[in-house]
Enzyme design. Structure first.
Site, short mmCIF file in Angstrom:
data_model
loop_
_atom_site.label_atom_id
_atom_site.label_comp_id
_atom_site.label_asym_id
_atom_site.label_seq_id
_atom_site.Cartn_x
_atom_site.Cartn_y
_atom_site.Cartn_z
N TYR A 29 -46.28 -6.53 -46.89
CA TYR A 29 -47.33 -5.79 -46.23
C TYR A 29 -48.18 -5.04 -47.26
O TYR A 29 -47.97 -5.18 -48.46
CB TYR A 29 -46.73 -4.89 -45.15
CG TYR A 29 -46.00 -5.71 -44.10
CD1 TYR A 29 -46.64 -6.76 -43.44
CD2 TYR A 29 -44.65 -5.49 -43.81
CE1 TYR A 29 -45.98 -7.55 -42.51
CE2 TYR A 29 -43.99 -6.28 -42.88
CZ TYR A 29 -44.65 -7.30 -42.24
OH TYR A 29 -43.99 -8.10 -41.33
N ARG A 34 -39.45 2.17 -48.34
CA ARG A 34 -38.81 0.85 -48.34
C ARG A 34 -39.53 -0.03 -49.36
O ARG A 34 -40.76 -0.13 -49.37
CB ARG A 34 -38.87 0.20 -46.96
CG ARG A 34 -38.43 -1.26 -46.96
CD ARG A 34 -38.12 -1.82 -45.59
NE ARG A 34 -36.73 -1.55 -45.22
CZ ARG A 34 -36.11 -2.13 -44.20
NH1 ARG A 34 -36.75 -3.00 -43.42
NH2 ARG A 34 -34.85 -1.84 -43.93
N ARG A 82 -30.00 -6.76 -37.37
CA ARG A 82 -29.56 -7.72 -36.36
C ARG A 82 -28.22 -7.35 -35.73
O ARG A 82 -27.99 -7.58 -34.55
CB ARG A 82 -29.50 -9.13 -36.97
CG ARG A 82 -30.89 -9.74 -37.17
CD ARG A 82 -30.83 -11.05 -37.94
NE ARG A 82 -32.12 -11.69 -38.02
CZ ARG A 82 -33.09 -11.36 -38.89
NH1 ARG A 82 -32.88 -10.36 -39.75
NH2 ARG A 82 -34.23 -12.01 -38.91
#
Length: 361
Positions: free
Chosen positions: A182, A230, A324
């Site tokens: 990003y 991050r 997940r």
């Protein structure tokens, strides 16, 4: 002792354990607004015993969304719905954090379950994407617009305004998204950043935008509140961003007041060969922690209580970010505590379902 359930204090925030619900895009918002899905999704993980819950990437501008269904924090009207969520999380013993993000050239897509294709800017629900350089992420995609100085100033202003809204929404922690290809990551990487001005070329120039975003965020974010970043610790690609680059950047970020690096990888290069295996990114959390003397979070195919506990016990990371596995089991922390023989407080509404302590069996 279950190391996974040892508390951790970061500035004025005390996490009751080392389990973090990692940011996971839900692609379920309309015009950026959180709704009941987000309340239940995030709130159930608070009931399930996680210490820290970080929202999915919340776009700092409408054009910074990955899809038109992304969560946003680019309008004051977004605050009310987000505040409902943070109030619920805090009432149930967890800390609420938000990940602030701008998708850059990876914006203007449809949801993954509808194919995930980029929507051209000329089509309904599409828009012009932005990047450090006019290089599309994937072959066949529309080229992004290379940001000029005015555009860069708007990016910083958007992060600052989003930070003010995050504070008003009740979040106690912010994570800046500098990973997964990003916008901030696009500036960091020599693969996607081919600028020749002060924001491109050398390492110091490529990290400039992130450092300026940190600076502008800290102008309005309370000093006593934690700030995470991050990073994609490596791009798994020759000539790209490396783990050593991440170490060097982490040292600088620590000096700038960043408290923890959330150590992910990849996302900026199509077809990068990533050696997936259990805990495949933990080595980066350990390297950055030891070589930069900064707190780190480990993420990536961490699926069992014993695996997570060992990472903390061995000093490889300070927090465990679960994605997940938390989708599969919102109550992973309660189950993990049972498996590790650690007594934790359950919601009173659920106490009748609590497993007997291992000592009594």
């Amino acid at each position: 002792m279950a190391h996974l359930f040892s508390p951790l204090r970061i500035k004025n925030v005390e996490l009751k354990n080392r389990i973090v619900v990692s940011p996971m895009c839900e692609y379920s918002a309309e015009d950026g607004f959180a709704n009941d899905w987000h309340l239940i999704h995030l709130g159930s993980r608070a009931i399930g015993g996680a210490g820290l819950i970080i929202t999915e990437a919340a776009a700092v501008s409408a054009e910074g969304r990955i899809t038109f269904a992304d969560l946003g924090i680019y309008r004051d009207e977004h605050i009310e719905k987000l505040k409902r969520i943070t109030d619920f999380i805090h009432a149930n013993g967890a800390i609420a954090g938000i990940q602030l993000a701008h998708a850059g050239r990876k914006a203007s897509h449809v949801e993954p379950w509808n194919g995930g294709k980029q929507i051209p800017s000329t089509q309904p629900k599409g828009w012009q994407t932005l990047a450090p350089s006019a290089i599309p992420f994937a072959e066949g995609e529309e080229a992004p617009l290379a940001l000029d100085k005015t555009g860069i100033e708007k990016i910083k202003a958007d992060f600052k305004a989003a930070t003010k809204r995050a504070l008003a929404s009740g979040f106690k922690l912010i994570e800046l998204h500098g990973a997964h290809g990003y916008l901030i990551h696009q500036f960091l990487s020599p693969i996607s950043n081919q600028r020749t001005d002060e924001y491109g070329g050398s390492f110091d120039n490529r990290i400039r935008l992130l450092l300026e975003v940190v600076e502008t965020v800290k102008e309005v974010w309370p000093e006593e509140n934690p700030l995470f970043v991050r990073l994609s610790s490596t791009e798994w690609t020759e000539g790209g961003w490396t783990a050593d680059d991440s170490v060097a950047l982490a040292k600088i970020l620590k000096d700038k007041g960043v408290d923890l690096i959330d150590c992910s990888s990849g996302g900026n290069v199509v077809g990068a060969r990533i050696p997936l295996k259990p805990g495949y990114q933990v080595e980066f959390a350990e390297k950055i922690k030891k070589e930069s003397s900064i707190l780190t979070g480990a993420v990536g195919l961490i699926t069992t209580a014993y695996q997570a506990d060992e990472i903390i016990q061995e000093g490889e990371a300070d927090l465990i970010f679960l994605a997940r596995e938390m989708l599969r089991d919102p109550h992973f922390p309660l189950r993990a505590a049972h498996e590790l023989g650690h007594e934790v407080k359950w919601p009173v509404q659920y106490e009748r379902a609590k497993w007997p302590s291992l000592e009594k069996r």
